[in-house]
Design an enzyme around this catalytic site. Structure first.
Site, PDB file in Angstrom:
ATOM      1  N   GLU A   1       0.821  -1.215   0.000  1.00 51.13           N
ATOM      2  CA  GLU A   1       0.000   0.000   0.000  1.00 51.13           C
ATOM      3  C   GLU A   1       0.856   1.268   0.000  1.00 51.13           C
ATOM      4  O   GLU A   1       0.868   2.041   0.965  1.00 51.13           O
ATOM      5  CB  GLU A   1      -0.978  -0.006   1.179  1.00 51.13           C
TER       6      GLU A   1
ATOM      7  N   GLU B   1      -6.495  -7.920  -0.629  1.00 52.29           N
ATOM      8  CA  GLU B   1      -6.975  -8.015   0.754  1.00 52.29           C
ATOM      9  C   GLU B   1      -8.475  -7.710   0.727  1.00 52.29           C
ATOM     10  O   GLU B   1      -8.887  -6.657   0.262  1.00 52.29           O
ATOM     11  CB  GLU B   1      -6.280  -6.978   1.653  1.00 52.29           C
TER      12      GLU B   1
HETATM   13  C1  GAL Z   1      -4.345  -2.762   4.943  1.00 52.93           C
HETATM   14  C2  GAL Z   1      -2.911  -3.239   5.057  1.00 52.93           C
HETATM   15  C3  GAL Z   1      -2.810  -4.510   5.888  1.00 52.93           C
HETATM   16  C4  GAL Z   1      -3.629  -4.384   7.129  1.00 52.93           C
HETATM   17  C5  GAL Z   1      -5.045  -4.060   6.769  1.00 52.93           C
HETATM   18  C6  GAL Z   1      -5.985  -3.953   7.950  1.00 52.93           C
HETATM   19  O1  GAL Z   1      -4.399  -1.409   4.658  1.00 52.93           O
HETATM   20  O2  GAL Z   1      -2.369  -3.474   3.789  1.00 52.93           O
HETATM   21  O3  GAL Z   1      -1.463  -4.751   6.193  1.00 52.93           O
HETATM   22  O4  GAL Z   1      -3.078  -3.385   7.943  1.00 52.93           O
HETATM   23  O5  GAL Z   1      -5.068  -2.826   6.103  1.00 52.93           O
HETATM   24  O6  GAL Z   1      -7.289  -3.651   7.520  1.00 52.93           O
END
Ligand code: GAL
Length: 654
Positions: free
Chosen positions: A142, A315
């Site tokens: 990110e 994710e």
């Molecule tokens: C994302 C990040 C992850 C984790 C996640 C939690 O922004 O890439 O590492 O922190 O959020 O929601």
């Protein structure tokens, strides 16, 4: 349509790895992403690599038949590195430096840090680059998250000077382009130019804009150094980065082109995102447990248009998260629904964050597919259901990639930067305006491609441009040749590329296909609501309104109650002279779609549909059951026409 998960072997005892891998496979997961924050375990001391644990973790997962996505660990430089090179810590807008103790504490412009990144990525890639189970590499994590771009360091300033020199060649040209005669801001040399922070009042907008362009290029070039190493040592793997939702700090189109990434991946947290964006409170309340029905779709469609067309969700929210103002448990069904939604928009892979909730450190309040004791969470059970449904359906498991949509929505990163630099009124936000147009199109049942203004738009029948600060000759040429319907929103063509008002007044070059001139603009406090009606739909301007003069053959199709034009038309081009209330945007787009001979259907509140590969997917984000608009003879490959709250169905037209 494949499912994945994010896993952190370094956070769990070795004895759990094989069992975790087995349980992932049993759940129906095919891909697992690991390692993106594990630098301190890969290289505990400078130059001393400790690969054995990672070798074992990779083998445990690969032996179970899983495909791996390996992350480079550059989002979390270890303590020894920061201590050895304190200048890798980024400098904030207020001139102070970030401390060690969380993540993303690095200066993207630091040559030292860039060198260290290349070193660790090369070491990793040499070791794992040709491993047959590692099908993809994710770079960093990110980029730009936590407001870590831009950096106001000396390193950034040096590189900014070089960037400016290349762009302007002489400092006189720069002074001229920026209008530095104003307030005696003229510079005697490139080296005399500072960064646009710590000024008593607004810095010069042209200076700010170039700094944002430069920082966007810095993100791309920082990343490119990793890509070059990975291409050499991992020639068969897909290379990707996990972008964020509603995130505009760098130009993602240019990033993807400069880096030639294979897949545009992004991280989807629909409930938390709904909480953080500028939506009316009533909508945040209504969709508190489902996420706004367009919030993820917007980024699915945006990332499908970044790069060559392949996209993944790296994710996916699996339950309550930890980082919004409030973090409710998703409504039943949503964790499953979000996967189908991503697939309907073209995702090849949906990977959930994370395998198991971590009982310690910053994200202990963040759920996963398993509770901290390894029991499947409610989200985990929904993922199992989705995996089984897909495996048992030939139609779903052999779905073709999505076709081009008939409707394009142009999204432009520089426009976001320019209107952030001069909002003119505190509630004007370009991305929110673009989202309002997007949601309107989706409520009409239309599929949308989100594209760059530099894309070839000739195959679309309706092109929607919520706004575009700079309109160049190339776009005007595309419009002149086009038989599509075009809709332009306010502030289009309002600036030159060096951030000035065009000499012929806004909308600048657009006047060649739409003879109008914007004489004055105003931003509107919530009590100022110029009213109007279009096609019997009543509403008003919100946030922004323009006083426009229609020239030549331009027709005024609707007026505000004080007689200023609200909707102007010339041939196949429409111009909307304000930010209108949502239903009015939908009405304008419905008229344009009709003129483009596209079928629209106003969907009931909270219902969305999306077509892919001969199938139509329907999603119910509302709290009530709904009837989906499937033809009488449709064959349902999943679910049925009466759709429960939080449910999805899929049909094939007979
Ligand atoms: C994302 C990040 C992850 C984790 C996640 C939690 O922004 O890439 O590492 O922190 O959020 O929601």
């Amino acid at each position: 349509m494949q499912l994945g998960v994010c896993y952190y072997p370094e956070q769990w005892p070795r004895t759990m790895w094989a069992d975790d891998a087995q349980r992932m496979v049993e759940l129906g997961i095919t891909h697992v992403r690991i390692a993106e924050f594990a630098w301190s375990r890969m290289e505990p001391r400078a130059g001393e690599f400790a690969w054995q644990w990672l070798d074992e973790a990779v083998e445990a997962l690969a032996n179970a038949g899983l495909k791996l996505v390996l992350g480079t660990p550059t989002a979390s430089p270890p303590k020894w590195l920061v201590d050895a090179y304190p200048d890798v810590l980024p400098v904030r807008h207020d001139g102070t430096r970030w401390n060690f103790g969380s993540r993303r504490h690095y200066d993207i412009s630091s040559n030292t840090y860039r060198r260290e990144c290349v070193r660790i990525v090369a070491a990793m890639a040499q070791r794992y680059g040709r491993h047959p189970s590692i099908v993809a590499w994710q770079t960093d994590n990110e980029l730009g998250c936590h407001d870590t771009v831009p950096s106001y360091s000396d390193a950034a300033l040096k590189r900014f000077h070089a960037w400016l020199r290349q762009r302007y060649e002489t400092v006189d040209a720069l002074n001229d382009a920026w209008g530095n005669v104003f307030w005696s801001m003229e510079y005697p040399s490139f080296d005399a130019i500072g960064l646009p922070n710590l000024t008593p009042t607004d810095a010069n907008p042209s200076h700010l804009l170039d700094f944002r362009r430069f920082m966007s290029d810095e993100v791309a070039s920082f990343h490119r150094e990793q890509i070059d190493v990975l291409r050499e040592h991992a020639p068969n793997a897909d290379l990707l980065h996990n972008f964020m939702g509603f995130f505009t700090t760098f130009d993602h189109y240019r990033f993807a082109a400069d880096n030639a990434i294979d897949v545009a991946a992004w991280d989807s947290y629909p409930i938390a995102r709904t909480e953080t964006i500028a939506l009316p409170d009533e909508q945040k309340a209504r969709f508190a447990r489902t996420g706004h029905p367009d919030v993820s779709a917007f980024d699915h469609d945006r990332y499908r248009g970044v790069g060559a067309g392949r996209f993944w969700v790296m994710e996916q929210q699996a339950g309550p998260v930890n980082w919004a103002s409030w973090n409710p448990v998703p409504a039943q069904g949503m964790v499953r629904l979000w996967a189908y939604e991503a697939f309907a928009h073209g995702a090849e892979l949906v990977s959930y964050f994370r395998w198991r909730q971590c009982p310690y450190a910053q994200e202990q309040m963040h759920s996963g597919l398993n509770l901290p004791n390894s029991e499947l969470s409610p989200g985990g059970l929904e993922v199992r259901q989705a995996a089984r449904e897909i495996a048992n359906s030939t139609a779903l498991s052999t779905l073709a990639a999505p076709a081009r949509s008939a409707v394009a929505l142009v999204f432009d990163y520089e426009t976001q930067w320019m209107f952030e630099i001069q909002r003119h009124g505190k509630s004007f936000d370009y991305q929110t305006l673009a989202f309002d147009y997007y949601a309107s199109l989706r409520e009409l049942g239309l599929d949308v491609d989100i594209v760059s203004s530099r894309a070839d738009l000739s195959a679309y029948r309706l092109v929607v441009v919520p706004s575009l600060a700079v309109i160049d000759d190339a776009l005007v040429a595309q419009i002149s040749r086009s038989t599509a319907q075009w809709v332009f929103g306010p502030r289009s063509g309002s600036k030159t590329s060096t951030f000035a008002i065009p000499g012929n007044l806004p909308p600048g070059a657009l006047q060649r296909v739409l003879p109008i001139q914007v004489l004055e603009v105003e931003t509107l406090r919530p009590t100022l609501t110029p009213a109007l009606a279009i096609d019997d739909m009543q509403g008003s301007a919100l946030h922004w309104r323009e006083h426009v003069r229609a020239n030549g053959e331009t027709r005024v199709a609707a007026r505000f109650d004080d007689a200023w034009p609200a909707l102007l038309m010339h041939g196949n081009v429409r111009y909307v002279a304000g930010w209108l209330s949502h239903e009015l945007h939908r009405t304008v787009l419905r008229q344009a779609a009709r003129d483009a001979r596209l079928d629209t259907q106003l969907l009931v509140d909270g219902l969305r549909i999306r077509r892919r590969g001969g199938l139509t997917f329907a999603f119910n984000f509302s709290a009530q059951p709904v009837q989906v608009p499937a033809p009488a003879k449709a064959t349902f490959v999943l679910g049925e026409p009466r759709l429960k709250s939080g449910d999805v169905c899929v049909w094939q037209d007979a």
